[in-house]
Design a protein around this motif. Structure first.
Motif, PDB file in Angstrom:
ATOM      1  N   LYS A  20       0.835  -1.201   0.000  1.00  0.00           N
ATOM      2  CA  LYS A  20       0.000   0.000   0.000  1.00  0.00           C
ATOM      3  C   LYS A  20       0.871   1.253   0.000  1.00  0.00           C
ATOM      4  CE  LYS A  20      -4.141  -1.768   2.271  1.00  0.00           C
ATOM      5  NZ  LYS A  20      -5.020  -1.611   3.449  1.00  0.00           N
ATOM      6  N   PHE A  21       1.913   1.239   0.824  1.00  0.00           N
ATOM      7  CA  PHE A  21       2.842   2.364   0.881  1.00  0.00           C
ATOM      8  C   PHE A  21       3.460   2.578  -0.503  1.00  0.00           C
ATOM      9  CE2 PHE A  21       7.072   4.170   1.579  1.00  0.00           C
ATOM     10  CZ  PHE A  21       6.792   5.234   2.418  1.00  0.00           C
ATOM     11  N   GLY A  22       3.821   1.490  -1.171  1.00  0.00           N
ATOM     12  CA  GLY A  22       4.404   1.576  -2.510  1.00  0.00           C
ATOM     13  C   GLY A  22       3.428   2.121  -3.537  1.00  0.00           C
ATOM     14  N   THR A  23       2.153   1.746  -3.425  1.00  0.00           N
ATOM     15  CA  THR A  23       1.139   2.261  -4.346  1.00  0.00           C
ATOM     16  C   THR A  23       0.957   3.764  -4.165  1.00  0.00           C
ATOM     17  OG1 THR A  23       0.005   0.126  -4.332  1.00  0.00           O
ATOM     18  CG2 THR A  23      -1.266   2.029  -5.080  1.00  0.00           C
ATOM     19  N   VAL A  24       0.852   4.195  -2.917  1.00  0.00           N
ATOM     20  CA  VAL A  24       0.756   5.627  -2.637  1.00  0.00           C
ATOM     21  C   VAL A  24       2.030   6.312  -3.124  1.00  0.00           C
ATOM     22  CG1 VAL A  24       0.684   7.370  -0.790  1.00  0.00           C
ATOM     23  CG2 VAL A  24      -0.838   5.389  -0.704  1.00  0.00           C
ATOM     24  N   GLY A  25       3.158   5.692  -2.872  1.00  0.00           N
ATOM     25  CA  GLY A  25       4.431   6.243  -3.308  1.00  0.00           C
ATOM     26  C   GLY A  25       4.545   6.346  -4.819  1.00  0.00           C
ATOM     27  N   ALA A  26       3.967   5.381  -5.545  1.00  0.00           N
ATOM     28  CA  ALA A  26       4.001   5.430  -7.009  1.00  0.00           C
ATOM     29  C   ALA A  26       3.237   6.651  -7.519  1.00  0.00           C
ATOM     30  CB  ALA A  26       3.417   4.144  -7.595  1.00  0.00           C
ATOM     31  N   PHE A  27       2.091   6.927  -6.908  1.00  0.00           N
ATOM     32  CA  PHE A  27       1.343   8.118  -7.297  1.00  0.00           C
ATOM     33  C   PHE A  27       2.138   9.372  -6.935  1.00  0.00           C
ATOM     34  CE2 PHE A  27      -2.018  11.339  -6.780  1.00  0.00           C
ATOM     35  CZ  PHE A  27      -2.539  11.299  -8.070  1.00  0.00           C
ATOM     36  N   GLY A  28       2.719   9.387  -5.738  1.00  0.00           N
ATOM     37  CA  GLY A  28       3.567  10.509  -5.333  1.00  0.00           C
ATOM     38  C   GLY A  28       4.771  10.670  -6.250  1.00  0.00           C
ATOM     39  N   PHE A  29       5.320   9.537  -6.708  1.00  0.00           N
ATOM     40  CA  PHE A  29       6.442   9.557  -7.652  1.00  0.00           C
ATOM     41  C   PHE A  29       6.040  10.267  -8.938  1.00  0.00           C
ATOM     42  CE2 PHE A  29       8.514   7.511 -11.321  1.00  0.00           C
ATOM     43  CZ  PHE A  29       9.842   7.831 -11.062  1.00  0.00           C
ATOM     44  N   LEU A  30       4.859   9.946  -9.456  1.00  0.00           N
ATOM     45  CA  LEU A  30       4.386  10.604 -10.678  1.00  0.00           C
ATOM     46  C   LEU A  30       4.248  12.111 -10.470  1.00  0.00           C
ATOM     47  CD1 LEU A  30       1.705   8.090 -11.988  1.00  0.00           C
ATOM     48  CD2 LEU A  30       3.990   8.519 -12.907  1.00  0.00           C
ATOM     49  N   VAL A  31       3.664  12.499  -9.346  1.00  0.00           N
ATOM     50  CA  VAL A  31       3.536  13.924  -9.017  1.00  0.00           C
ATOM     51  C   VAL A  31       4.930  14.550  -8.956  1.00  0.00           C
ATOM     52  CG1 VAL A  31       2.878  15.562  -7.189  1.00  0.00           C
ATOM     53  CG2 VAL A  31       1.329  13.697  -7.826  1.00  0.00           C
ATOM     54  N   ASN A  32       5.856  13.887  -8.273  1.00  0.00           N
ATOM     55  CA  ASN A  32       7.217  14.379  -8.093  1.00  0.00           C
ATOM     56  C   ASN A  32       7.916  14.579  -9.442  1.00  0.00           C
ATOM     57  OD1 ASN A  32       9.775  14.953  -6.961  1.00  0.00           O
ATOM     58  ND2 ASN A  32       9.516  13.411  -5.382  1.00  0.00           N
ATOM     59  N   VAL A  33       7.856  13.579 -10.306  1.00  0.00           N
ATOM     60  CA  VAL A  33       8.543  13.643 -11.601  1.00  0.00           C
ATOM     61  C   VAL A  33       7.939  14.724 -12.492  1.00  0.00           C
ATOM     62  CG1 VAL A  33       8.997  12.373 -13.739  1.00  0.00           C
ATOM     63  CG2 VAL A  33       9.379  11.263 -11.542  1.00  0.00           C
ATOM     64  N   VAL A  34       6.613  14.764 -12.560  1.00  0.00           N
ATOM     65  CA  VAL A  34       5.962  15.759 -13.422  1.00  0.00           C
ATOM     66  C   VAL A  34       6.272  17.174 -12.943  1.00  0.00           C
ATOM     67  CG1 VAL A  34       3.715  16.675 -14.136  1.00  0.00           C
ATOM     68  CG2 VAL A  34       4.156  14.217 -14.272  1.00  0.00           C
ATOM     69  N   VAL A  35       6.093  17.430 -11.643  1.00  0.00           N
ATOM     70  CA  VAL A  35       6.340  18.770 -11.110  1.00  0.00           C
ATOM     71  C   VAL A  35       7.818  19.133 -11.256  1.00  0.00           C
ATOM     72  CG1 VAL A  35       6.285  20.220  -9.033  1.00  0.00           C
ATOM     73  CG2 VAL A  35       4.348  18.725  -9.567  1.00  0.00           C
ATOM     74  N   PHE A  36       8.726  18.190 -10.989  1.00  0.00           N
ATOM     75  CA  PHE A  36      10.155  18.460 -11.134  1.00  0.00           C
ATOM     76  C   PHE A  36      10.494  18.867 -12.562  1.00  0.00           C
ATOM     77  CE2 PHE A  36      14.483  16.924 -12.153  1.00  0.00           C
ATOM     78  CZ  PHE A  36      15.211  17.737 -11.289  1.00  0.00           C
ATOM     79  N   ASN A  37      10.004  18.123 -13.524  1.00  0.00           N
ATOM     80  CA  ASN A  37      10.344  18.412 -14.919  1.00  0.00           C
ATOM     81  C   ASN A  37       9.664  19.673 -15.439  1.00  0.00           C
ATOM     82  OD1 ASN A  37      12.272  16.368 -16.035  1.00  0.00           O
ATOM     83  ND2 ASN A  37      10.820  15.052 -14.981  1.00  0.00           N
ATOM     84  N   VAL A  38       8.454  19.956 -14.994  1.00  0.00           N
ATOM     85  CA  VAL A  38       7.818  21.224 -15.378  1.00  0.00           C
ATOM     86  C   VAL A  38       8.637  22.394 -14.816  1.00  0.00           C
ATOM     87  CG1 VAL A  38       5.785  22.700 -14.977  1.00  0.00           C
ATOM     88  CG2 VAL A  38       5.489  20.331 -15.719  1.00  0.00           C
ATOM     89  N   CYS A  39       9.019  22.300 -13.552  1.00  0.00           N
ATOM     90  CA  CYS A  39       9.804  23.382 -12.938  1.00  0.00           C
ATOM     91  C   CYS A  39      11.176  23.531 -13.599  1.00  0.00           C
ATOM     92  CB  CYS A  39       9.970  23.136 -11.443  1.00  0.00           C
ATOM     93  SG  CYS A  39       8.470  23.344 -10.494  1.00  0.00           S
ATOM     94  N   ALA A  40      11.865  22.412 -13.795  1.00  0.00           N
ATOM     95  CA  ALA A  40      13.237  22.470 -14.317  1.00  0.00           C
ATOM     96  C   ALA A  40      13.290  22.715 -15.818  1.00  0.00           C
ATOM     97  CB  ALA A  40      13.979  21.187 -13.972  1.00  0.00           C
ATOM     98  N   GLN A  41      12.470  22.000 -16.584  1.00  0.00           N
ATOM     99  CA  GLN A  41      12.568  22.062 -18.038  1.00  0.00           C
ATOM    100  C   GLN A  41      11.692  23.146 -18.662  1.00  0.00           C
ATOM    101  OE1 GLN A  41      15.053  20.221 -19.072  1.00  0.00           O
ATOM    102  NE2 GLN A  41      15.151  19.329 -17.028  1.00  0.00           N
ATOM    103  N   VAL A  42      10.488  23.321 -18.142  1.00  0.00           N
ATOM    104  CA  VAL A  42       9.564  24.291 -18.738  1.00  0.00           C
ATOM    105  C   VAL A  42       9.778  25.685 -18.154  1.00  0.00           C
ATOM    106  CG1 VAL A  42       7.124  24.867 -19.098  1.00  0.00           C
ATOM    107  CG2 VAL A  42       7.863  22.484 -19.228  1.00  0.00           C
ATOM    108  N   LEU A  43       9.835  25.766 -16.820  1.00  0.00           N
ATOM    109  CA  LEU A  43       9.973  27.062 -16.168  1.00  0.00           C
ATOM    110  C   LEU A  43      11.422  27.506 -16.017  1.00  0.00           C
ATOM    111  CD1 LEU A  43       7.242  26.639 -13.404  1.00  0.00           C
ATOM    112  CD2 LEU A  43       7.025  27.724 -15.662  1.00  0.00           C
ATOM    113  N   GLY A  44      12.360  26.585 -16.208  1.00  0.00           N
ATOM    114  CA  GLY A  44      13.784  26.924 -16.142  1.00  0.00           C
ATOM    115  C   GLY A  44      14.318  27.201 -14.743  1.00  0.00           C
ATOM    116  N   LEU A  45      13.662  26.665 -13.729  1.00  0.00           N
ATOM    117  CA  LEU A  45      14.146  26.850 -12.357  1.00  0.00           C
ATOM    118  C   LEU A  45      15.382  25.991 -12.111  1.00  0.00           C
ATOM    119  CD1 LEU A  45      10.759  26.801 -10.387  1.00  0.00           C
ATOM    120  CD2 LEU A  45      12.045  28.796 -11.168  1.00  0.00           C
ATOM    121  N   ALA A  46      16.174  26.370 -11.128  1.00  0.00           N
ATOM    122  CA  ALA A  46      17.370  25.613 -10.762  1.00  0.00           C
ATOM    123  C   ALA A  46      16.972  24.211 -10.294  1.00  0.00           C
ATOM    124  CB  ALA A  46      18.129  26.340  -9.656  1.00  0.00           C
ATOM    125  N   PRO A  47      17.860  23.224 -10.464  1.00  0.00           N
ATOM    126  CA  PRO A  47      17.525  21.836 -10.123  1.00  0.00           C
ATOM    127  C   PRO A  47      17.085  21.623  -8.675  1.00  0.00           C
ATOM    128  CG  PRO A  47      19.589  21.915 -11.341  1.00  0.00           C
ATOM    129  CD  PRO A  47      19.185  23.328 -11.054  1.00  0.00           C
TER     130      PRO A  47
END
Length: 161
Positions: A20-47
């Motif tokens: 269950k923790f892994g399932t919740v974590g998988a959803f959190g992982f998707l949120v993490n990856v999408v937000v990270f790449n939008v911030c870093a690649q689209v908005l050009g924020l520092a890593p």
């Protein structure tokens, strides 16, 4: 704590909890990856800034999933304490995953988008998730006092699913 339950039952319970923790974590992982790449690649924020924003978004998502699904059977009496500890241990996990990113990006000079994603979202997040699983189940989502004293289900009854 669970001394009255056979080892097999305790391991099965931990495995179910980890799934269950892994399932919740998988959803959190998707949120993490999408937000990270939008911030870093689209908005050009520092890593690191992108990593902190992404991890913060995932922390919010994961709290809801863990409180209301993974650990819904755990004690709910100390909500302020629970949230404070969740944020504390989540922030330690954030330091772990973004520390790996900082080491890779600034220390080792791996500055590509792929290298940043591997460092933060694979290596750092993997190590941080192990720490979070241990700390959440040990300190944040504690067992209710009556659950500590009695087996999860009486002998001869089916385990709840």
């Amino acid at each position: 704590m669970n001394e009255g339950r056979p080892l097999r039952d305790r391991l099965r319970g931990v495995a179910r909890e980890a799934a269950k923790f892994g399932t919740v974590g998988a959803f959190g992982f998707l949120v993490n990856v999408v937000v990270f790449n939008v911030c870093a690649q689209v908005l050009g924020l520092a890593p690191i800034r992108s990593g902190v924003i992404a991890t913060s978004a995932a922390i919010c998502t994961n709290y809801v999933g863990n409180r209301y699904w993974t650990y819904r059977h755990r004690d709910r009496s100390g909500r302020r304490r629970e949230i404070a500890l969740f944020v504390l241990f989540s922030c330690v996990g954030m330091v772990i995953e973004n520390g790996v990113l900082a080491l890779s990006h600034y220390g080792l000079g791996f500055t590509s988008a792929l290298a940043d994603n591997l460092a933060k979202n694979v290596v750092g997040l993997g190590i941080g998730s192990l720490f979070r699983f241990w700390s959440y189940r040990t300190w944040v989502f504690r067992r209710a006092s009556d659950e500590r004293e009695q087996p999860a289900h009486p002998v001869g009854s089916a385990a709840p699913r």
